[in-house]
Scaffold this active site. Structure first.
Site, PDB file in Angstrom:
ATOM      1  N   LYS A  40     135.997 -40.534 -15.430  1.00 26.32           N
ATOM      2  CA  LYS A  40     134.967 -41.356 -14.781  1.00 26.32           C
ATOM      3  C   LYS A  40     135.134 -41.123 -13.286  1.00 26.32           C
ATOM      4  O   LYS A  40     135.808 -41.888 -12.593  1.00 26.32           O
ATOM      5  CB  LYS A  40     135.137 -42.822 -15.188  1.00 26.32           C
TER       6      LYS A  40
HETATM    7  N1  PMP Z   1     128.563 -43.491 -20.035  1.00 27.70           N
HETATM    8  C1  PMP Z   1     128.482 -43.547 -18.707  1.00 27.70           C
HETATM    9  C2  PMP Z   1     127.911 -42.391 -17.967  1.00 27.70           C
HETATM   10  C3  PMP Z   1     128.936 -44.693 -18.025  1.00 27.70           C
HETATM   11  O1  PMP Z   1     128.837 -44.773 -16.695  1.00 27.70           O
HETATM   12  C4  PMP Z   1     129.440 -45.771 -18.762  1.00 27.70           C
HETATM   13  C5  PMP Z   1     129.911 -47.006 -18.047  1.00 27.70           C
HETATM   14  N2  PMP Z   1     131.259 -46.908 -17.694  1.00 27.70           N
HETATM   15  C6  PMP Z   1     129.490 -45.659 -20.152  1.00 27.70           C
HETATM   16  C7  PMP Z   1     129.046 -44.495 -20.757  1.00 27.70           C
HETATM   17  C8  PMP Z   1     130.044 -46.754 -20.990  1.00 27.70           C
HETATM   18  O2  PMP Z   1     131.434 -46.857 -20.817  1.00 27.70           O
HETATM   19  P1  PMP Z   1     132.185 -48.237 -20.978  1.00 27.70           P
HETATM   20  O3  PMP Z   1     131.763 -48.824 -22.258  1.00 27.70           O
HETATM   21  O4  PMP Z   1     133.615 -47.873 -20.961  1.00 27.70           O
HETATM   22  O5  PMP Z   1     131.789 -49.091 -19.819  1.00 27.70           O
END
Ligand code: PMP
Length: 302
Positions: free
Chosen positions: A157
């Site tokens: 991320k």
């Molecule tokens: N995909 C992307 C591109 C994101 O930015 C997020 C948010 N973090 C998610 C999926 C979902 O991830 P999470 O459930 O860990 O927040």
């Protein structure tokens, strides 16, 4: 989306007043997108605010940093304590929390060696992230393809690659849709600009694998576990664009968006939120608010 200001930001080891949390314009991360981040939510529970799956988010932050060869100046337990301190100091009952590690001021040029790593945590009150979360959102397939895992580590991320999400989001918004769904370079469904995708086909829930360029979502993992406990089969498999059009039900999930039903994709109606989506949403709400004791190990109480 306008930001609801809070009192403090945690920055490099101390709580500082919100407006004093500043960086230099020649910070490496501003120029080259060299940063990693997390988004976590805290929910109001009968025992006060609780952060949902904080440990898993911090683990992902550490994995993201490792992929970028960034050494974070704080250990996981220090970040956990800092997060709790911040939410307490800001007096939130529920909030969104943003962890960011970015390369700061001191070197220029793409080579990041020698740039200091700065760590900050912000928190603010944030309601529904996507359009009409009750009745479902309208998606369009983006003309932009998702970042390819052969180009950047899509499992990290990292800040820079979010340019891809921002381009897709703006395109969808300009075209009158709520959110964009992106395909991988080989045409499989990857994810949305900030959410993972689930499709119901018959009685099986399908969600794309990370090899399609999708982030390994913590909410995606939560939904997978909740679905299993509800006796619903979940498969992680590649989906075609046409699988979205043919879906019996569809929803998105992410920390900000929580579980948001999808009403249509490229103007093909999927319809009002269906019963499986409803069950997953109810189970999610019970888990995050501490109402379902089976999932209390996911909560870090403030
Ligand atoms: N995909 C992307 C591109 C994101 O930015 C997020 C948010 N973090 C998610 C999926 C979902 O991830 P999470 O459930 O860990 O927040």
């Amino acid at each position: 989306m306008a930001l609801a200001e809070a009192d403090y930001i945690w920055m490099n080891g101390a709580l500082v007043p919100w407006h004093e949390a500043k960086v230099h314009v020649l910070s490496h991360g501003l120029h080259y997108g060299t940063g990693v981040f997390e988004g976590v939510r805290a929910y109001s529970t009968a025992d006060g605010p609780a952060l949902f799956r904080l440990d898993e988010h911090l683990d992902r932050l550490l994995r993201s940093a490792k992929m970028l060869r960034m050494t974070l100046p704080y250990r996981k337990d220090e970040l956990r304590a800092a997060t709790v301190d911040l939410v307490r100091a800001n007096g939130h009952r529920s909030c969104y929390v943003r962890h960011l590690a970015h390369l700061g001021y001191g070197v220029m040029g793409v080579d990041p060696s020698g740039a200091p790593v700065h760590m900050s945590i912000g928190s603010w009150e944030w309601g529904a992230y996507l359009g009409d979360a009750e009745h479902g959102v309208r998606l369009m397939t983006s003309s932009w393809r998702r970042n390819d895992p052969a180009v950047v580590p899509t499992a990290a991320k990292a800040t820079g690659p979010y340019l891809n999400s921002a381009l897709a989001k703006v395109e969808a918004r300009d075209a009158g849709f709520d959110e964009a769904v992106l395909l991988s370079t080989d045409g499989y469904v990857s994810e949305c600009s900030g959410e993972n995708v689930f499709v119901l086909r018959g009685d099986v829930l399908c969600t794309p694998p990370s090899s399609a360029g999708a982030l390994e979502g913590i909410t995606q993992d939560t939904v997978t576990e909740l679905a299993a406990d509800l006796g619903i089969t979940v498969r992680r498999e590649n989906l075609l664009r046409s699988d979205l059009y043919a879906a019996d039900e569809m929803f998105l999930c992410g920390t900000a968006a929580e579980v948001t039903p999808v009403r249509s994709v490229d103007n093909r109606e999927i319809g009002a939120p269906g019963p499986v989506t409803g069950k997953i949403r109810d189970a999610f709400t019970a888990a995050v608010t501490g109402a379902d004791a089976r999932y209390r190990h996911w909560l870090t109480f403030v």
